[in-house]
Design a protein around this motif. Structure first.
Motif, PDB file in Angstrom:
ATOM      1  N   PHE A 188       0.827  -1.210   0.000  1.00  0.00           N
ATOM      2  CA  PHE A 188       0.000   0.000   0.000  1.00  0.00           C
ATOM      3  C   PHE A 188       0.865   1.265   0.000  1.00  0.00           C
ATOM      4  N   ILE A 189       1.897   1.289   0.837  1.00  0.00           N
ATOM      5  CA  ILE A 189       2.736   2.490   0.952  1.00  0.00           C
ATOM      6  C   ILE A 189       3.514   2.742  -0.341  1.00  0.00           C
ATOM      7  N   VAL A 190       4.234   1.727  -0.822  1.00  0.00           N
ATOM      8  CA  VAL A 190       5.054   1.903  -2.024  1.00  0.00           C
ATOM      9  C   VAL A 190       4.163   2.165  -3.233  1.00  0.00           C
ATOM     10  N   GLY A 191       3.040   1.472  -3.317  1.00  0.00           N
ATOM     11  CA  GLY A 191       2.125   1.697  -4.432  1.00  0.00           C
ATOM     12  C   GLY A 191       1.590   3.110  -4.452  1.00  0.00           C
ATOM     13  N   ALA A 192       1.270   3.644  -3.268  1.00  0.00           N
ATOM     14  CA  ALA A 192       0.746   5.012  -3.180  1.00  0.00           C
ATOM     15  C   ALA A 192       1.824   6.039  -3.507  1.00  0.00           C
ATOM     16  N   VAL A 193       3.038   5.825  -2.999  1.00  0.00           N
ATOM     17  CA  VAL A 193       4.136   6.770  -3.226  1.00  0.00           C
ATOM     18  C   VAL A 193       4.535   6.815  -4.705  1.00  0.00           C
ATOM     19  N   THR A 194       4.577   5.655  -5.345  1.00  0.00           N
ATOM     20  CA  THR A 194       4.991   5.585  -6.750  1.00  0.00           C
ATOM     21  C   THR A 194       3.841   5.866  -7.710  1.00  0.00           C
ATOM     22  N   GLY A 195       2.636   5.946  -7.211  1.00  0.00           N
ATOM     23  CA  GLY A 195       1.493   6.277  -8.052  1.00  0.00           C
ATOM     24  C   GLY A 195       0.981   5.135  -8.909  1.00  0.00           C
ATOM     25  N   VAL A 196       1.339   3.901  -8.592  1.00  0.00           N
ATOM     26  CA  VAL A 196       0.894   2.765  -9.418  1.00  0.00           C
ATOM     27  C   VAL A 196      -0.299   2.036  -8.797  1.00  0.00           C
ATOM     28  N   LEU A 197      -0.766   2.535  -7.662  1.00  0.00           N
ATOM     29  CA  LEU A 197      -1.907   1.913  -6.995  1.00  0.00           C
ATOM     30  C   LEU A 197      -3.181   2.346  -7.717  1.00  0.00           C
ATOM     31  N   ASP A 198      -3.854   1.418  -8.338  1.00  0.00           N
ATOM     32  CA  ASP A 198      -5.048   1.725  -9.132  1.00  0.00           C
ATOM     33  C   ASP A 198      -6.241   0.947  -8.587  1.00  0.00           C
ATOM     34  N   PHE A 199      -7.069   1.613  -7.795  1.00  0.00           N
ATOM     35  CA  PHE A 199      -8.213   0.930  -7.197  1.00  0.00           C
ATOM     36  C   PHE A 199      -9.308   0.634  -8.217  1.00  0.00           C
ATOM     37  N   GLY A 200      -9.224   1.251  -9.379  1.00  0.00           N
ATOM     38  CA  GLY A 200     -10.194   0.946 -10.435  1.00  0.00           C
ATOM     39  C   GLY A 200     -10.100  -0.488 -10.897  1.00  0.00           C
ATOM     40  N   THR A 201      -8.902  -1.081 -10.790  1.00  0.00           N
ATOM     41  CA  THR A 201      -8.708  -2.477 -11.199  1.00  0.00           C
ATOM     42  C   THR A 201      -9.570  -3.423 -10.370  1.00  0.00           C
ATOM     43  N   LEU A 202      -9.876  -3.030  -9.138  1.00  0.00           N
ATOM     44  CA  LEU A 202     -10.655  -3.892  -8.250  1.00  0.00           C
ATOM     45  C   LEU A 202     -12.045  -4.191  -8.798  1.00  0.00           C
ATOM     46  N   PHE A 203     -12.516  -3.346  -9.727  1.00  0.00           N
ATOM     47  CA  PHE A 203     -13.874  -3.510 -10.248  1.00  0.00           C
ATOM     48  C   PHE A 203     -13.868  -3.866 -11.734  1.00  0.00           C
TER      49      PHE A 203
END
Length: 506
Positions: A188-203
């Motif tokens: 969660f931390i590294v994904g948020a910092v690097t900007g690659v965390l995409d919660f849209g993929t969850l749906f």
């Protein structure tokens, strides 16, 4: 000094047995047994890719439904374990509350489940993890050999020392919990910092068509959403193994129900957070579904190859721990049935080794069975799917039968020694039945033909032996050891309900 209440909860004399094994397992060990069998690191790593293929990323949202359903099942099992805290769990419960013939059938089904699930778990190490970790080409042949060696190591450990087995499992479970929490937070931390965390993929449904995604399916097919339930259904099973070690647990009527419920709930929350993190970082879920190790690929891409390899090591530890607990539980079940002269070769399998204090013969018998199951499946290119499908189908049958028994007998159960559902009983039962009914319907899908064949073959073997028992000894001779102490307790407390059926007494 032990209080009278504790002696009542711990004693086996009221169930017609002598205390043959040391009662030395505490709460954490009981919890670790349930946690180690369920093992989210093992289950998610094994089944995540299949769910991406069948249901797309949105398939992970089936997880909370499974957790709720299995938690209700665990609470029902806890209520039974608090009344009959004896090794053999469902075999003992159904034998004493319904009749020994039905109990034997349930014991045999439980045995077939434990025989296949230990292979399903250990095969994952050889088929998908070690080839990636050590960069070699995995084949059916080398996977077979490696799995056989892992099974042997687990069997030796279980046969030689319960205490050593439990210590290994306790350490492995502690490592797994710390490792999974750390990994989830880092993702969660590294994904948020690097900007690659995409919660849209969850749906996203990936390359699974959105049209008809939630459809129920046909007579021989389940819809995409329904197939996603296999992720949780494969992972969150085996919590009842804590009940199978009741005779070795201190104050089992209180400790075992708590351990089972806490393991399911804790694993459910941690597993959901981990799934959200991995899926939100999946990138291209369609491409990721083609990988044999999708979870490791995500972690290596986000956190680096060293952390990715550390995850693989963590999964190997978790899988070994899981297989160890399964071997331990299987040996206890075989021994418990052999003690009642209900298992083939009971004359050898009912013995406790004086030097080790373990059912050594039963432990080695489970090893032989696991090698036979491995030989049956290992030559198939779909071996892993077939194994984990069979290991998901069988516990669903066990859970459904046990919950139905509870519903039928809930007005006449023996008194609880430490845990009751109370006013939550009806809601828990309604949710458990709804979940198990839906789960069993998923297995009408044609892709589960091979697991059904395994189940039918094992049922056939069991039916032959049951027929032999009935012909040789007669149904009336298949009684359980004396439970007269329970009868006296109920006579003294008539409002607690009646005891087992007359067919379950000597």
């Amino acid at each position: 000094m032990t209080s009278p209440g504790e002696r009542g909860a711990n004693g086996l004399s009221e169930f017609g047995y002598a205390q043959e094994m040391k009662r030395e397992l505490g709460w954490y060990t009981s919890f670790a047994v349930a946690f180690g069998f369920v093992s989210i690191a093992t289950g998610i790593f094994t089944a995540y890719g299949s769910v991406l293929s069948s249901s797309g990323p949105m398939g992970i949202w089936t997880w909370p439904v499974v957790v709720l359903g299995q938690l209700c099942v665990a609470l029902v099992f806890g209520s039974l374990a608090a009344r009959i805290p004896v090794s053999g769990y469902a075999y003992q419960w159904i034998s004493r509350l319904a009749n020994p013939v039905l109990g034997w059938i349930m014991g045999w089904v439980s045995f077939t489940f434990l025989g296949v699930v230990v292979v399903a778990v250990d095969y994952t190490i050889a088929a998908t993890i070690l080839p990636v970790l050590f960069h070699y080409q995995g084949t059916n042949q080398n996977a077979w050999v490696i799995t056989a060696v892992v099974l042997l190591l687990q069997a030796i450990l279980v046969a030689l020392s319960t205490r050593a087995s439990q210590r290994v499992n306790n350490v492995a479970v502690t490592i797994q919990m710390i490792g999974m929490v750390t990994l989830t937070v880092l993702l969660f931390i590294v994904g948020a910092v690097t900007g690659v965390l995409d919660f849209g993929t969850l749906f996203s449904t990936g390359d699974v068509p959105s049209e008809g995604y939630f459809a129920l399916g046909g007579l021989t097919s389940a819809g995409p959403w329904a197939l996603g339930f296999l992720l949780g259904a494969f992972t969150i099973v085996g919590f009842e193994s804590a009940a199978n070690l009741a005779e070795e647990t201190k104050n089992p009527a209180r400790v075992v129900p708590k351990a089972m419920a806490q393991a399911v709930l804790g694993l459910g929350v941690l597993g959901m957070l981990f799934l959200i993190a991995v899926t939100a970082l999946a990138g291209d879920p369609v491409a990721l579904a083609q990988s044999d190790t999708p979870v490791a690929d995500v972690i290596a891409r986000v956190l680096g190859s060293y952390v990715g390899n550390a995850l693989l090591v963590l999964v190997v530890i978790s899988i070994f721990s899981c297989g160890l607990v399964i071997s331990l539980s299987g040996a206890r079940l075989v021994w418990a049935m052999a003690r009642d002269k209900r298992f083939p070769g009971w004359q050898l399998l009912n013995k406790i080794n004086r030097k080790t204090g373990t059912p050594m013969n039963a432990s080695m018998f489970m090893f032989v069975v696991s090698q036979i199951v491995l030989a049956l499946f290992a030559g198939s290119t779909q071996a892993l799917f077939s194994l984990f499908s069979a290991a998901t189908l069988l516990p669903a049958l066990i859970y459904a039968a046990t919950v139905l028994l509870y519903i039928v007998k809930r007005r006449s159960l023996p008194p609880s020694k430490g845990f009751e559902l109370g006013r939550w009983e009806v809601p828990v039962l309604v949710l458990a039945v709804a979940w198990l009914g839906y789960e069993l319907l998923i297995f009408r899908d044609a892709s589960f033909a091979e697991p059904w064949i395994y189940v039918l073959i094992m049922f056939g073997i069991g039916a032959l032996y049951l027929g032999y028992l009935l012909v040789r000894y007669g149904a009336k001779s298949l009684t359980m050891p004396d439970m007269h102490d329970i009868d006296r307790a109920l006579d003294a407390n008539p409002h607690e309900g009646r005891s087992v059926s007359e067919g379950g007494r000597s």
